[in-house]
Design a protein around this motif. Structure first.
Motif, PDB file in Angstrom:
ATOM      1  N   HIS A  49      48.066  48.252  36.279  1.00  0.00           N
ATOM      2  CA  HIS A  49      47.457  48.217  34.945  1.00  0.00           C
ATOM      3  C   HIS A  49      45.982  48.626  35.028  1.00  0.00           C
ATOM      4  O   HIS A  49      45.493  49.411  34.215  1.00  0.00           O
ATOM      5  N   ALA A  50      45.277  48.059  36.000  1.00  0.00           N
ATOM      6  CA  ALA A  50      43.853  48.364  36.154  1.00  0.00           C
ATOM      7  C   ALA A  50      43.656  49.828  36.531  1.00  0.00           C
ATOM      8  O   ALA A  50      42.705  50.477  36.069  1.00  0.00           O
ATOM      9  N   CYS A  51      44.556  50.352  37.339  1.00  0.00           N
ATOM     10  CA  CYS A  51      44.442  51.740  37.799  1.00  0.00           C
ATOM     11  C   CYS A  51      44.494  52.717  36.634  1.00  0.00           C
ATOM     12  O   CYS A  51      43.640  53.607  36.516  1.00  0.00           O
ATOM     13  N   VAL A  52      45.476  52.562  35.738  1.00  0.00           N
ATOM     14  CA  VAL A  52      45.611  53.516  34.626  1.00  0.00           C
ATOM     15  C   VAL A  52      44.480  53.350  33.609  1.00  0.00           C
ATOM     16  O   VAL A  52      44.252  54.232  32.781  1.00  0.00           O
ATOM     17  N   GLN A  53      43.768  52.218  33.688  1.00  0.00           N
ATOM     18  CA  GLN A  53      42.625  52.001  32.797  1.00  0.00           C
ATOM     19  C   GLN A  53      41.305  52.462  33.422  1.00  0.00           C
ATOM     20  O   GLN A  53      40.245  52.321  32.810  1.00  0.00           O
ATOM     21  N   THR A  54      41.380  52.993  34.633  1.00  0.00           N
ATOM     22  CA  THR A  54      40.180  53.422  35.339  1.00  0.00           C
ATOM     23  C   THR A  54      39.874  54.889  35.061  1.00  0.00           C
ATOM     24  O   THR A  54      40.722  55.762  35.267  1.00  0.00           O
ATOM     25  N   MET A  71      35.346  58.325  42.530  1.00  0.00           N
ATOM     26  CA  MET A  71      34.870  57.076  41.941  1.00  0.00           C
ATOM     27  C   MET A  71      36.055  56.189  41.567  1.00  0.00           C
ATOM     28  O   MET A  71      36.058  54.982  41.818  1.00  0.00           O
ATOM     29  N   ALA A  72      37.086  56.796  40.976  1.00  0.00           N
ATOM     30  CA  ALA A  72      38.279  56.049  40.598  1.00  0.00           C
ATOM     31  C   ALA A  72      38.960  55.455  41.828  1.00  0.00           C
ATOM     32  O   ALA A  72      39.423  54.310  41.814  1.00  0.00           O
ATOM     33  N   GLY A  73      39.021  56.239  42.904  1.00  0.00           N
ATOM     34  CA  GLY A  73      39.632  55.753  44.139  1.00  0.00           C
ATOM     35  C   GLY A  73      38.875  54.570  44.721  1.00  0.00           C
ATOM     36  O   GLY A  73      39.481  53.604  45.214  1.00  0.00           O
ATOM     37  N   LEU A  74      37.550  54.631  44.670  1.00  0.00           N
ATOM     38  CA  LEU A  74      36.735  53.530  45.175  1.00  0.00           C
ATOM     39  C   LEU A  74      36.940  52.273  44.327  1.00  0.00           C
ATOM     40  O   LEU A  74      37.081  51.163  44.854  1.00  0.00           O
ATOM     41  N   LEU A  75      36.966  52.430  43.020  1.00  0.00           N
ATOM     42  CA  LEU A  75      37.166  51.279  42.140  1.00  0.00           C
ATOM     43  C   LEU A  75      38.525  50.630  42.392  1.00  0.00           C
ATOM     44  O   LEU A  75      38.644  49.401  42.377  1.00  0.00           O
ATOM     45  N   LEU A  76      39.548  51.443  42.635  1.00  0.00           N
ATOM     46  CA  LEU A  76      40.875  50.900  42.913  1.00  0.00           C
ATOM     47  C   LEU A  76      40.844  50.012  44.160  1.00  0.00           C
ATOM     48  O   LEU A  76      41.452  48.930  44.191  1.00  0.00           O
ATOM     49  N   LYS A  77      40.115  50.431  45.178  1.00  0.00           N
ATOM     50  CA  LYS A  77      39.981  49.612  46.383  1.00  0.00           C
ATOM     51  C   LYS A  77      39.223  48.318  46.088  1.00  0.00           C
ATOM     52  O   LYS A  77      39.546  47.253  46.635  1.00  0.00           O
ATOM     53  N   LEU A  78      38.241  48.404  45.210  1.00  0.00           N
ATOM     54  CA  LEU A  78      37.491  47.205  44.846  1.00  0.00           C
ATOM     55  C   LEU A  78      38.358  46.216  44.065  1.00  0.00           C
ATOM     56  O   LEU A  78      38.241  45.000  44.245  1.00  0.00           O
ATOM     57  N   TYR A  79      39.250  46.720  43.206  1.00  0.00           N
ATOM     58  CA  TYR A  79      40.144  45.825  42.466  1.00  0.00           C
ATOM     59  C   TYR A  79      41.032  45.043  43.428  1.00  0.00           C
ATOM     60  O   TYR A  79      41.311  43.861  43.212  1.00  0.00           O
TER      61      TYR A  79
END
Length: 257
Positions: free
Chosen positions: A90-95, A200-208
């Motif tokens: 869910h968080a991924c598709v919202q990133t 940036m999206a890839g980094l945020l996914l790792k942070l989630y």
């Protein structure tokens, strides 16, 4: 039949009809091997880049399909063992800047690893069966409407170059400040690795994955309606049983006491 029970029956029937319809439609998309439609990433105009808005405002309804699908297969209060994987998807598709198919692939890796790690054969089989339904639902997803809506809500376009980099750095600093203030000094080094929206999206996914508290858990509206109907039905039944007990007491003669 009480009004609450009638509502419950009607809602349950609609869920069954929805499920049958879904299965019929799915057969038209090629069965279990069908793949979700490719949705292009968010695009900005010439000379601009897409960057995440802050706050990120990530929300997850867990592994609910909507329309009562999860409830029919698993029960009202049960949870899939890979629910954290659903949250990440869910968080991924919202990133901002992500690609939907990548989110699906990451979800499947996470969920399959979870099922493989179940402690008993029975638990593993149950997990795998549940995941099979998730795969089917994902394969049926031939629309980009929700994904596009999520991206529009979470992205903004700014001038390429310095302005975009400053915005990305601000988002990272805000994230670390809120969820890991002791690591905020890592931001400068991370900025050297995220020169575009995809990275940036890839980094945020790792942070989630490392800081799941960044994802707010919310209830699926239709599941919430189902649970409300179940509770009202249970309360009504309990009230009817209490009334019957009271009537039984009133029917007792004094010689029976």
């Amino acid at each position: 039949m009480s009004f609450q029970n009638m509502l419950f029956v009607l809602f349950s029937t609609s869920c069954v009809i929805s499920w049958v319809t879904v299965q019929a439609q799915f057969q038209g998309f090629g069965g279990e091997g069908a793949e979700a439609k490719f949705c292009p990433p968010y695009r900005c105009g010439k000379g601009q880049e897409a960057v995440p808005k802050w706050p990120l405002s990530l929300k997850s309804t867990g592994c609910s399909f909507g329309g009562g699908m999860m409830m029919m297969g698993a029960g009202v209060n049960s949870k899939d063992p890979y629910e954290s994987c659903c949250d990440i998807r869910h968080a991924c598709v919202q990133t901002c800047g992500t690609i939907k198919t990548h989110c699906n692939e990451e979800f499947l890796k996470c969920a399959e690893a979870t099922c493989d790690g179940m402690p008993t054969t029975e638990a593993k089989e149950s997990c795998t069966q549940s995941l099979g339904i998730q795969k089917m639902m994902m394969g049926m997803d031939q629309s980009c409407q929700q994904f596009d809506s999520d991206q529009n809500h979470h992205c903004e376009c700014v001038a390429s170059g310095k302005a975009a980099n400053e915005k990305r750095e601000r988002v990272l600093r805000n994230f670390y400040k809120k969820y890991a203030p002791e690591n905020i000094d890592k931001v400068p080094a991370l900025m050297k690795k995220i020169e575009n929206s995809r990275k940036m999206a890839g980094l945020l996914l790792k942070l989630y994955k490392k800081f799941p508290k960044a994802i707010q858990k919310v209830k699926d509206p239709q599941q919430e309606m189902y649970e409300k109907l179940m509770k009202e039905s249970k309360d009504a039944k309990s009230g009817e049983e209490t009334k019957e007990d009271e009537d039984d007491v009133e029917d007792l003669g004094t010689d029976e006491l």
